[in-house]
Design a protein around this motif. Structure first.
Motif, short mmCIF file in Angstrom:
data_model
loop_
_atom_site.label_atom_id
_atom_site.label_comp_id
_atom_site.label_asym_id
_atom_site.label_seq_id
_atom_site.Cartn_x
_atom_site.Cartn_y
_atom_site.Cartn_z
N LEU A 156 0.93 -1.54 0.02
CA LEU A 156 0.04 0.22 0.32
C LEU A 156 0.93 1.11 -0.19
O LEU A 156 0.75 2.26 -0.99
CB LEU A 156 -0.71 0.45 1.06
CG LEU A 156 -2.40 -0.73 1.42
CD1 LEU A 156 -3.30 -1.18 2.13
CD2 LEU A 156 -3.11 -0.70 0.01
N ILE A 157 1.90 1.25 0.38
CA ILE A 157 2.70 2.33 1.05
C ILE A 157 3.30 2.67 -0.61
O ILE A 157 3.50 3.71 -1.01
CB ILE A 157 4.51 2.39 1.34
CG1 ILE A 157 3.32 2.12 3.40
CG2 ILE A 157 5.29 2.88 1.77
CD1 ILE A 157 4.34 1.93 4.56
N ALA A 158 3.70 1.44 -1.52
CA ALA A 158 4.04 1.68 -2.47
C ALA A 158 3.27 2.14 -3.73
O ALA A 158 3.56 3.30 -4.95
CB ALA A 158 4.93 -0.04 -2.88
N PHE A 159 2.45 2.04 -3.33
CA PHE A 159 1.40 2.11 -4.58
C PHE A 159 0.64 3.26 -4.22
O PHE A 159 -0.25 4.04 -5.15
CB PHE A 159 0.35 1.10 -4.68
CG PHE A 159 1.07 -0.26 -5.56
CD1 PHE A 159 0.93 0.35 -6.51
CD2 PHE A 159 1.14 -0.90 -5.09
CE1 PHE A 159 1.65 -1.03 -7.89
CE2 PHE A 159 2.09 -1.81 -5.87
CZ PHE A 159 2.06 -1.88 -7.19
N MET A 160 0.49 3.40 -3.06
CA MET A 160 -0.81 4.59 -2.41
C MET A 160 -0.22 6.22 -1.70
O MET A 160 -0.57 6.94 -1.31
CB MET A 160 -2.30 3.96 -1.67
CG MET A 160 -2.78 3.35 -2.15
SD MET A 160 -3.96 2.71 -1.03
CE MET A 160 -5.10 4.59 -1.40
N GLY A 161 1.72 5.57 -1.43
CA GLY A 161 2.55 6.56 -0.79
C GLY A 161 1.73 6.68 0.65
O GLY A 161 0.82 5.55 1.33
N PRO A 162 2.28 6.78 1.89
CA PRO A 162 2.42 6.22 2.97
C PRO A 162 1.37 6.94 3.86
O PRO A 162 0.21 6.39 4.45
CB PRO A 162 4.48 7.86 3.89
CG PRO A 162 4.87 7.70 3.18
CD PRO A 162 3.82 7.82 1.47
N LEU A 163 0.52 8.41 3.42
CA LEU A 163 -0.08 8.64 4.00
C LEU A 163 -1.35 8.00 2.98
O LEU A 163 -2.46 8.22 4.18
CB LEU A 163 -0.68 10.12 3.24
CG LEU A 163 -2.01 11.04 4.38
CD1 LEU A 163 -1.73 11.06 5.36
CD2 LEU A 163 -2.15 12.80 3.81
N GLY A 164 -1.55 7.75 2.30
CA GLY A 164 -2.87 6.66 1.63
C GLY A 164 -3.14 5.47 2.39
O GLY A 164 -3.93 5.35 2.89
N HIS A 165 -1.45 4.75 2.60
CA HIS A 165 -1.87 3.84 2.84
C HIS A 165 -2.68 4.08 5.27
O HIS A 165 -3.29 2.82 5.38
CB HIS A 165 -0.22 3.42 3.17
CG HIS A 165 -0.30 2.77 4.74
ND1 HIS A 165 0.58 2.57 6.09
CD2 HIS A 165 -0.16 0.97 4.90
CE1 HIS A 165 0.48 1.54 6.70
NE2 HIS A 165 0.18 0.86 6.09
N ALA A 166 -1.80 4.94 5.26
CA ALA A 166 -2.25 5.59 6.63
C ALA A 166 -3.87 5.48 6.84
O ALA A 166 -4.32 5.50 7.99
CB ALA A 166 -1.75 6.93 7.39
N ALA A 237 16.67 -6.01 0.08
CA ALA A 237 14.57 -6.21 -0.54
C ALA A 237 14.54 -4.80 -0.72
O ALA A 237 14.27 -3.97 -0.29
CB ALA A 237 13.70 -6.07 0.51
N PRO A 238 13.21 -5.15 -2.07
CA PRO A 238 12.29 -3.74 -2.82
C PRO A 238 11.65 -3.62 -0.96
O PRO A 238 10.90 -3.88 -0.19
CB PRO A 238 11.77 -3.84 -3.24
CG PRO A 238 11.72 -5.26 -3.26
CD PRO A 238 12.94 -5.77 -2.65
N THR A 239 10.92 -2.65 -1.67
CA THR A 239 9.63 -1.51 -0.24
C THR A 239 8.42 -2.77 0.04
O THR A 239 8.45 -3.37 0.61
CB THR A 239 9.44 -0.15 -0.43
OG1 THR A 239 10.60 0.80 -0.52
CG2 THR A 239 8.57 0.45 0.46
#
Length: 393
Positions: A156-166, A237-239
């Motif tokens: 989710l962080i990789a595709f939505m960004g940190p704020l989108g994930h949270a 490892a990738p994010t």
């Protein structure tokens, strides 16, 4: 324990969901740690200090939650704590200074710890009302929440960004909370418990059992808080894959905790603890000496299998010490145990500054050998008559 009533009730489903929600937030934090660290430009020692603040928040608010439970009952306290805890994952994402980060992680650890105490207290009340044991499956639901939170977090962080994930995690958590809120078991206050919790025994037995819990939970905390960085920084490892360290650990732990009561009743607490300690030792060695991400994930999974039932056995033993009130012995064991998962990861940051995380995980395997040496104390976790029943089986 009697098996009166239905196996699944509304109150059992609700408290299990509370454990799941708490685990979901903690699991979602695991892949966010590298992002949090980068946003504040923290060194490993600086991140270790932040994790120390997390632990301070938890241990400060846990006893406060206990006092409020005695005053108002676990149902009211767990509802307030859960409602306040779920949005704190967003606060960790919005910080851009060290001081703001310290406040955010203090609240995350503190309110999460308060919810932890309250949901465990509510689970005890549900056990009493159902006249059957449910605690192991509740902790399995917590591990399952950790698994889902950590496994989806990196993606989710990789595709939505940190704020989108949270925002996604917090919104989903709040939606589930409002669904289960009417089903949470409503209990009466227990003001007499407050005085009992303030007493600590002089006998060394509960403290030794507390060491078992402590040395069982230190590896768990190290994988939660440092596993993502280990995969990213030392194994390249990738994010999107970094959160899978704790995910592999949680998957194995969840499966074994669902089966934990059956295994312990079959083999006995002492033998189960010894087998678990050996498995944990092997898993941590594999993870610490892993040449690549795949082998590390296998090692973390094996460690999860071993550690899964070590803590429940220690807690059960602490609550069944002969001649000692259950609340007193258990308070010692849980305090020492949770200090391992809360404070040890912060010390790891300072050690890793001069060594490596691979060395940390290899060294942590030695703690399992201490648990193995103290495994005879697990006999207090066996119910009266269990030994005879297994002998006649």
């Amino acid at each position: 324990m009697g098996a009166g009533g239905r196996l699944i009730t509304r109150s059992r489903a609700a408290v299990s969901a509370l454990f799941f929600l708490n685990g979901l937030m903690i699991g979602a934090w695991a892949p966010k740690i590298p992002v949090f660290s980068s946003a504040l430009q923290l060194s490993e020692a600086g991140l270790g200090l932040m994790l120390f603040v997390f632990g301070i928040g938890s241990l400060l608010l846990m006893p406060i939650a206990g006092m409020q439970i005695a005053r108002f009952g676990s149902s009211r306290v767990v509802q307030v704590a859960a409602f306040c805890f779920l949005p704190t994952i967003v606060g960790l994402t919005l910080v851009h200074s060290v001081w703001a980060g310290a406040i955010a992680i203090f609240l995350f650890g503190g309110i999460g710890g308060a919810m932890d105490v309250a949901m465990n207290a509510n689970a005890v009340e549900v056990e009493r009302s159902m006249r059957r044991s449910i605690m192991s499956s509740c902790h399995a639901c917590w591990s399952l929440g950790c698994l889902i939170g950590s496994a989806t977090g990196g993606i989710l962080i990789a595709f939505m960004g940190p704020l989108g994930h949270a925002l996604t995690v917090a919104s989903a958590g709040l939606a589930l909370f409002f669904i289960i809120r009417p089903m949470i078991f409503s209990d009466a206050p227990h003001p007499s418990q407050q005085r009992e919790r303030a007493r600590f025994p002089l006998s060394p037995l509960p403290w030794l059992i507390g060491i078992v819990a402590l040395f069982s939970m230190i590896p768990e905390g190290s994988i939660l808080d440092w596993g993502a960085l280990y995969l990213r920084d030392e194994l390249n490892a990738p994010t999107a894959l970094s959160g899978f360290a704790f995910a592999a650990f949680s998957l194995a732990m969840s499966a074994m905790r669902f089966a934990g009561d059956l295994v312990r009743d079959r083999l006995g607490a002492v033998r189960t603890l010894r087998i678990c300690a050996v498995i944990s030792f092997v898993g941590l060695i594999i993870a610490g000496q892993a040449p690549n991400v795949t082998v590390a994930l296998i090692g973390f999974g094996i460690a999860g299998i071993g550690i899964s039932n070590m803590v429940p056995i220690a807690f059960s033993a602490g609550g069944n010490i002969p001649g000692l009130a259950p609340g007193i012995g258990l308070s010692v064991v849980t305090t020492l145990g949770y200090s391992g998962i809360l404070f040890a990861p912060s010390l790891i940051g300072f050690i890793a500054e001069y060594t490596s995380l691979a060395t940390i995980y290899t060294g942590a395997s030695l703690l399992s050998l201490v648990v193995l040496a103290l495994s005879g104390l697990a006999r207090h976790a066996d119910r009266v008559g269990d030994t005879e029943q297994r002998a006649n089986a």
